[in-house]
Each structure stands twice: as C-alpha cells, then as structure tokens.
Enzyme design. Sequence first.
Site, mmCIF file in Angstrom:
data_model
loop_
_atom_site.group_PDB
_atom_site.id
_atom_site.type_symbol
_atom_site.label_atom_id
_atom_site.label_comp_id
_atom_site.label_asym_id
_atom_site.label_seq_id
_atom_site.Cartn_x
_atom_site.Cartn_y
_atom_site.Cartn_z
ATOM 1 N N GLU A 139 3.827 -5.102 7.421
ATOM 2 C CA GLU A 139 2.866 -4.066 8.185
ATOM 3 C C GLU A 139 3.174 -3.720 9.521
ATOM 4 O O GLU A 139 2.861 -2.648 10.113
ATOM 5 C CB GLU A 139 1.486 -4.574 8.036
ATOM 6 C CG GLU A 139 0.878 -4.233 6.581
ATOM 7 C CD GLU A 139 1.205 -5.507 5.624
ATOM 8 O OE1 GLU A 139 2.097 -6.244 5.898
ATOM 9 O OE2 GLU A 139 0.488 -5.567 4.406
ATOM 10 N N GLY A 189 0.629 -4.965 1.082
ATOM 11 C CA GLY A 189 -0.452 -5.317 -0.017
ATOM 12 C C GLY A 189 0.187 -5.673 -1.223
ATOM 13 O O GLY A 189 -0.908 -6.619 -1.761
ATOM 14 N N GLU A 249 -0.270 -9.502 -0.769
ATOM 15 C CA GLU A 249 -1.651 -9.639 -0.479
ATOM 16 C C GLU A 249 -2.266 -9.926 -1.788
ATOM 17 O O GLU A 249 -3.291 -10.797 -1.935
ATOM 18 C CB GLU A 249 -2.385 -8.787 0.654
ATOM 19 C CG GLU A 249 -1.665 -8.821 1.946
ATOM 20 C CD GLU A 249 -2.314 -7.698 2.718
ATOM 21 O OE1 GLU A 249 -2.068 -6.532 2.576
ATOM 22 O OE2 GLU A 249 -3.355 -7.931 3.853
ATOM 23 N N ALA A 278 0.933 -1.296 -0.152
ATOM 24 C CA ALA A 278 -0.140 -0.089 -0.010
ATOM 25 C C ALA A 278 1.154 1.315 0.029
ATOM 26 O O ALA A 278 1.964 1.227 0.380
ATOM 27 C CB ALA A 278 -0.950 -0.371 1.252
HETATM 28 C C1 LIG Z 1 12.218 -2.866 0.123
HETATM 29 C C2 LIG Z 1 11.595 -1.613 -0.466
HETATM 30 C C3 LIG Z 1 10.160 -1.953 -1.243
HETATM 31 C C4 LIG Z 1 12.411 -1.131 -1.262
HETATM 32 O O1 LIG Z 1 13.945 -0.733 -0.844
HETATM 33 P P1 LIG Z 1 14.758 0.250 -1.495
HETATM 34 O O2 LIG Z 1 15.097 -0.049 -2.849
HETATM 35 O O3 LIG Z 1 16.043 0.370 -0.591
HETATM 36 O O4 LIG Z 1 14.208 1.797 -1.587
HETATM 37 P P2 LIG Z 1 13.883 2.743 -0.367
HETATM 38 O O5 LIG Z 1 14.584 3.833 -0.175
HETATM 39 O O6 LIG Z 1 13.557 1.896 0.628
HETATM 40 O O7 LIG Z 1 12.336 3.408 -1.068
HETATM 41 C C5 LIG Z 1 12.396 4.131 -2.323
HETATM 42 C C6 LIG Z 1 11.408 5.196 -2.059
HETATM 43 O O8 LIG Z 1 10.135 4.509 -2.069
HETATM 44 C C7 LIG Z 1 9.299 4.772 -0.917
HETATM 45 N N1 LIG Z 1 8.472 3.749 -0.625
HETATM 46 C C8 LIG Z 1 8.787 2.608 -0.332
HETATM 47 N N2 LIG Z 1 7.950 1.740 -0.154
HETATM 48 C C9 LIG Z 1 6.859 2.440 -0.183
HETATM 49 C C10 LIG Z 1 5.275 2.333 0.035
HETATM 50 N N3 LIG Z 1 4.866 1.355 0.454
HETATM 51 N N4 LIG Z 1 4.647 3.498 0.036
HETATM 52 C C11 LIG Z 1 5.145 4.753 -0.215
HETATM 53 N N5 LIG Z 1 6.256 4.918 -0.497
HETATM 54 C C12 LIG Z 1 7.128 3.981 -0.553
HETATM 55 C C13 LIG Z 1 10.272 5.223 -0.065
HETATM 56 O O9 LIG Z 1 10.137 6.005 0.932
HETATM 57 C C14 LIG Z 1 11.451 5.861 -0.748
HETATM 58 O O10 LIG Z 1 11.304 7.362 -0.933
HETATM 59 P P3 LIG Z 1 11.777 8.299 -0.423
HETATM 60 O O11 LIG Z 1 13.006 8.312 -0.357
HETATM 61 O O12 LIG Z 1 11.218 8.329 1.147
HETATM 62 O O13 LIG Z 1 11.291 9.803 -1.186
HETATM 63 C C15 LIG Z 1 11.449 -0.591 0.735
HETATM 64 O O14 LIG Z 1 11.052 0.719 0.428
HETATM 65 C C16 LIG Z 1 10.239 -1.001 1.717
HETATM 66 O O15 LIG Z 1 10.518 -1.820 2.552
HETATM 67 N N6 LIG Z 1 9.301 -0.366 1.627
HETATM 68 C C17 LIG Z 1 7.938 -0.646 2.642
HETATM 69 C C18 LIG Z 1 7.245 -1.746 2.194
HETATM 70 C C19 LIG Z 1 5.947 -2.093 3.181
HETATM 71 O O16 LIG Z 1 6.404 -1.786 4.434
HETATM 72 N N7 LIG Z 1 5.059 -2.375 2.622
HETATM 73 C C20 LIG Z 1 3.851 -2.369 3.196
HETATM 74 C C21 LIG Z 1 2.941 -1.394 3.125
HETATM 75 S S1 LIG Z 1 1.617 -1.179 4.327
HETATM 76 C C22 LIG Z 1 0.786 -2.255 3.226
HETATM 77 O O17 LIG Z 1 0.934 -2.666 2.350
HETATM 78 C C23 LIG Z 1 -0.861 -2.430 3.928
HETATM 79 C C24 LIG Z 1 -1.522 -3.198 3.269
HETATM 80 C C25 LIG Z 1 -3.099 -3.147 3.734
HETATM 81 C C26 LIG Z 1 -3.686 -2.014 3.692
HETATM 82 C C27 LIG Z 1 -5.154 -2.040 3.942
HETATM 83 C C28 LIG Z 1 -5.423 -0.570 4.078
HETATM 84 C C29 LIG Z 1 -6.780 -0.448 4.259
HETATM 85 C C30 LIG Z 1 -6.978 0.732 5.324
HETATM 86 C C31 LIG Z 1 -8.307 0.536 6.048
HETATM 87 C C32 LIG Z 1 -8.304 1.081 7.351
HETATM 88 C C33 LIG Z 1 -9.554 0.800 7.929
HETATM 89 C C34 LIG Z 1 -9.525 1.599 9.068
HETATM 90 C C35 LIG Z 1 -10.741 2.478 8.772
HETATM 91 C C36 LIG Z 1 -10.549 3.668 9.949
HETATM 92 C C37 LIG Z 1 -11.980 4.437 10.256
HETATM 93 O O18 LIG Z 1 -12.757 3.581 10.507
HETATM 94 O O19 LIG Z 1 -12.221 5.406 9.773
#
Ligand SMILES: CC(C)(COP(=O)(O)OP(=O)(O)OC[C@H]1O[C@@H](n2cnc3c(N)ncnc32)[C@H](O)[C@@H]1OP(=O)(O)O)[C@@H](O)C(=O)NCCC(=O)NCCSC(=O)/C=C/CCCCCCCCCCCCC(=O)O
Length: 725
Positions: free
Chosen positions: A129, A106, A109, A67
Amino acid sequence: MCDKGSMAQYTRVSGFVGLITLQNPPVNALSAAVRQGIVDMVERALSDPIVKSVVICGQNGNFCGGADIKEFGTNMSGPPLVPMIDAIEAANKPVVAAIEGSALGGGLELALGCHYRIAHSKARLGLPEVTLGLLPAAGGTQRLSRLIGVPAALNLITTGIHVTAAQALQLGIVDQVTDHNAVEVAVTFSLSVAGQSMDARRISTYPCPLPSDFDALFEGVMQKVRQSARGAIAPVACVQAVRAAATLPYTKGMEREQELMATLFTSGQARAQQYCFFAQRAVGRWRMPSGARWETSKPMPVHKAAVIGLGTMGRGITVALAQTGLSVVAVETQEKQLMEAKQAVSGMLERGAKRHGVAPMLDRISYSQNIQAVAEVDLVIEAVFEDMALKTEVFQQLSAVCKPGTLLCTNTSALDVDKLASEMPNPELVVGMHFFAPAHVMKLLEVVYGPRSSPQAVATAMQLGKKMGKVSVAVGNCRGFVGNRMLMPYLQQAFFLLEEGATPELVDRALEEFGFPMGVFRMSDLSGLDIGWRVRKRDELVEPDMASGQSARIRQGSRYSPLGDLLCEQGRFGQKTGQGWYRYDKPGSRVARSDPWLHSFLVEYRARHGLVPRSIDHQEVLERCLYALINEGFRILEDGIAAGPEDIDVIYVFGYGWPRHRGGPMFYASMVGLAKILERLEHYQQAHPDVPYLQPSSLLRRLVASDSPPIHRWREVIKKYQSQL
Ligand SMILES: CC(C)(COP(=O)(O)OP(=O)(O)OC[C@H]1O[C@@H](n2cnc3c(N)ncnc32)[C@H](O)[C@@H]1OP(=O)(O)O)[C@@H](O)C(=O)NCCC(=O)NCCSC(=O)/C=C/CCCCCCCCCCCCC(=O)O
C-alpha cells in the site's frame, strides 16, 4: 454443491468444507462485488450445519491482488473490508487461506483474518500500500505487527516489498508452504483442525511482541523513512500505525490505523502514486505514429543475444541479459578491456546471485575479441563509445556478419537512431535501446524507433526489456529522446539561476526538498561534467573565455551560460576529479562539500559579465527548472515523440529520480494547474526573452484553452492538435 452467481464462488468440497473462490480476473481484486460475495459466502458456509471448515482461495491460481485500486477516488460502495475480515476471524469454524500467486495488500489482510494460511511455494506476499501512497488499513498494520513482531512488520509495511512463500514461512506469516495444489492441501488441513477452538488463532487477540530497544527502533526507522521518502507522507504514517499496534490495544490501534488512512486516502500524493501504478502498466500498451501497436505486433524470438563494447554500459547490459537466462556473446576488441570486463561482469553476476540466493549465470556468457562471434545471434546491442562515426562503422560490420533478420540495437542516449538506420541495408531492423547507468540496476529503458523501424523490431526490444525487469517505454527519435531532451531546459535554467545570484547549494536544496534524491548540481558532479562539455563542443557552443558582458553569453542566437565549460577548462569534472560544483575529499569521494573557490568564482564571473546578483528563493528555482522541463514535455507530446503523458511520467519517475509521490512532471503539471504553469512560463519568458525554452508550447496553450482537461483526457486534445498540423 456450487453457487456460481457472485464474484465469490461457493462450493462444498470433500463433503464438509465450504470452498470460497474469489473470481475477479486478472488478480481477483477486492471490488465491491467481490467483497459482497465474500460476506455472503462466508455467512452461508458458517450457517451450513454440514460445513465443518472453510477454505478461501482465488480463481486461476491467484489468491488476491488486494483492494481494487480503480475504486479509490470514486464513491466507494459495498461492504467495507474491516468488518468483513473481522467476521472471518471471529468465525467458530476454522477458516484457511489457500494462497497461490499473490496475496498483496487487502489480499494479505484477508488472509491474516483467516485462522491459518497455507501458501504455494511460488506465491508472493506483501503489503505494498505504501507504494500507492496508502497504508494497509484493513487491519494489516495491527495484525502483521502482532503476528511477526514490530521490526519485521515495519520492514514490510514501510517498503511494500513482496516476500516469497519461503520467506513468509520463516517470518511466521504463513503456517505451511507446499509444492502441491495449495487449495487441496488447505482443504485437507482444514478438516484436520475442524471442531477445534480457534481462540488461539485470532491474530487480533495476540499481544504485540515489544522489542527491548523500542524507542530507539522507532526513532531509527522514522529517520530512515523520512530520509529516503523525501516528503512522502505514507511511509511516515505506516510507522505511526505500527507504533499504534505496539502501544495500544487492538481496537484503539485500529482506530488509529483508520485515522491515518483517512488523511492519506484523499491526499494528492496517493493520487499521484496510484496514477504511477497505472501509468507503468499503460506504457506497455505502446503505439507508433504509423498506427502500429502492441497488440498487433508480434515480437521475434530471441534465444541468443550479443553485446558489442564492454565499457561501463556494455558490462551492465551483459549482466542484465545474462540474468534473464539468455545466451550472451560479449564482444570487446581491446584485450585488456575484455579481461577487465570479464572480471567485472562475473563479480556483478556473483553479487546479484548471492543477494537472490540463486546460482550466478556465469556460463550463459561467452567472451570474444572478434565480431564474427555474433554471426548466429538473434539480437545485438551495440554499446560502443557515443560517437556516430564509430557506431556506423560497427553497424556496417554487424550487417556483414549477422545472420539475416538479426535485430540491431544501439545503446545511445542522444544520437540519431534514424541516421544510423539509414546507413544499413535493413533499416527496419534497427532500434535504439537507451539504458540508464548502471544498466543492470536502473529500471528504465527507452526503446527508440525511427520512421523505418518495423513494429516487430519495436515489439522485440520492448519484450526483451520486460524480460530484463525493465520498465520499457517506446519513444520516437529526436535529440535526447524524451528524458535527456527534457533535461536540457532544466539544466539550462539551473545555470542561469547561478548567473543571476543563486548558489549550487540553494538550487540543489530546493530540488531535494521537492523530492529529487539529488539536486541538479550534485547529480552533474556524479555523472561527470565533461560529458555535457563534450556534447556542447560538438555542437560548437563552447568558445574561448575571452569576452565579457551579455553578448558573450549568446550562442546561436539564444542565451547561453558558459559556466559549465569554464569549470571543465579548470579540470573540474565532478566527483571523479574531486572538484566540480562542489569539492570532495578526494577524487571519487561521494560527499559533496560547499566550495569557497566556487563561490568566489561565481562572484568574479558575475562581476565580469555585469550581472547584478539578486535574491532567489526556492519557489523561483522550482518554477524555472521544473516548468521549463514540463514545457519541453508538452513539445514532445506535440511532436508525437511520446504517445501520451504517462510515457513521459514513467520515464522521469524510473530514470530521472522524479519523486513518485508527485506522479511525474506531466501529472505534476496537471496538479499545479495548466493555467498556472502557462502564466508562470509567460512571466519568465517576458523576463528572459532570449530563452526559447521558456516560450510556452502550443499544446500547453491549447490545453488551457480547452479548460485544462484532466490528464487522462489529454490524448484527445493531442490527437486533435496533431490532426490539424
Ligand atoms: C503482482 C500483481 C498482482 C500482478 O502482476 P502482473 O501479473 O505483472 O499483472 P499486472 O500487469 O501488474 O496487472 C494486470 C492487470 O490488473 C490490474 N491490477 C492489478 N492489481 C490491481 C488492483 N489491486 N486493483 C485494480 N487493478 C489491479 C493492473 O492494472 C493490470 O491491468 P491494466 O493493464 O492496468 O489494465 C500486480 O498487478 C500488483 O502488484 N498489483 C497491485 C497490488 C497492490 O498494490 N495491492 C494493494 C492494493 S491497495 C489495498 O489493498 C488496500 C487495502 C486496504 C484498503 C482499505 C480501504 C479502505 C478505504 C477507507 C478509506 C478511509 C478514508 C475515508 C475518507 C473519508 O473520511 O471520506
């Protein structure tokens, strides 16, 4: 045939395969536009009568990083993930995920909603997450548990670890691993299963395999996460969600997953952990007060490095360097020490290699007793005893021996890097590299620049840190740099609290309940009380214990507690001597026990100094220790030693055990409210006017006067403040 308009590109390949490519660089995060693109393109592929199967992949060899974390905390729009993934799983044509690069959160997923998963051998998969204060709420907890079983799912989901493609195959997460082009393999494979029923491939319909020791398993895991998470709520919610997968039908389990996510999603902990994620990346974009910065400073190539001095730190640094694949020259002038170090380094490398299933890098290191052996290296890290005269002597030898342009780094936790540089013919080539023990394990590296360090030298040290797997933070030169400088007021307040009536147990319990892995006294016992004693002696703070009363506790014009000195005078250096703030069964033992001697000693000490003990609660411990530390953080920002609050927070989370779910000291201050921190500091300063550390910093006052802006806007206020100095 191709549609390039959206953030999910649609192409028909091999005649009959609909290929959907996520395109949202750099990691193809599932932003609203990407989700919309997937929904539209899946619909299109399924309704196209020519298309027999579908492959989903990511642009630029990267499947999907999950996500879009930047969307969290905003008004989220666009199609939600759960129905999008459900629709893919329900498709009547085979849908295959072609996983290259990473499939995380995500992203994984989404892949679990596909009927098959084919991964490139270099791919990495995981549900991280929990590290963002969340749980995998797009069906991840329900599908993964059904696919690989409860114990393995619990392990992945509660830790957030990434697994390799080979491990994913072994666990049953992917169906095939290939060294070839995963997209091409997936396209061919999808055609081979076209026309078949996908009923048996829908993970949501699988029964969840139940372990025989079900209750014991969950109890054990819950206990483990509660112990290691120390107040973090996400790991606990992850366990509850997996339990729901094991006990409820899929739709009910999904409801539970959503319910648990709703609590986490809006929590302060999730905000703190997501802040940490971006802060960790922001510190790589370093800048110096001179205006030099990361984009414009090119690192020098480093092929060969040297370490001088093979004590504990030097050994760890040698291991960390060798593990990057660099050639390392390890120098130790004492023969016995060299032999011992060689054995210790080889052991560490062998154990590390075994853990990662690779060959140990033993042949990367050459050992020598002679400093001349470093003549051809590109970079030297000096790690001799923490003594300025000795370090200066070693540096002078180095500048005589090393080839021109060699970068000279000193591993020091507090000494003046600029003073050292000023003794050298090329001060621009000198930087500090403050490693944390054990240096091959701890993630943090403070890269310390002086006013004369060249941007290229800083860039080189920062890049080397990254190669060593460290989170490197560039900081200015001052006593204790960032981390240890902020530790001084924290330690000082802890000592004062003992004088006023607290016990080490009470102070430690308050800090451990806050989330630190160890309270300040248990930590001091572990590191050794003699280290601080030596520094205080050098600073001429230690005096013979003769006098009593308040005047005996004033040094250099400020309140001073000699408690630590008195313990050291008794030979109580902590764990290594079996006695410190606690007692231990034997020297070196790790289990801290309450020590009646220490309690009597405190009673006698207070009586001798006319201190009337009073009742102290956890709230006061936290406010005095943490707000004093935070106050020093503001001074560090004021002085330009750290470029922004993120630098300080990353240092504290990665180097000092600050709980990640509280985001670091400066983020925590922003959550508590700057006005409140200021008010409490003023309160304590009035009560303790002889403690300069409690005097609120000008920057804190300035921020409060500017209506306490959110943390991402502090830099503007700092810049204005500094320009007016
Ligand atoms: C391993 C990586 C993917 C890559 O690593 P690397 O090559 O070293 O590069 P980085 O330097 O880390 O990243 C490069 C730039 O990319 C940006 N980045 C990376 N990942 C993301 C991302 N997922 N989103 C946005 N940006 C991202 C990073 O910041 C760098 O940019 P900058 O330098 O900062 O400018 C590594 O990047 C990594 O590990 N990434 C993260 C992976 C991760 O953690 N993924 C999980 C994300 S969470 C998710 O997926 C959740 C899923 C389920 C969501 C369901 C949502 C539903 C919402 C409903 C909520 C209900 C509540 C309701 C409330 C109410 O009732 O009101």
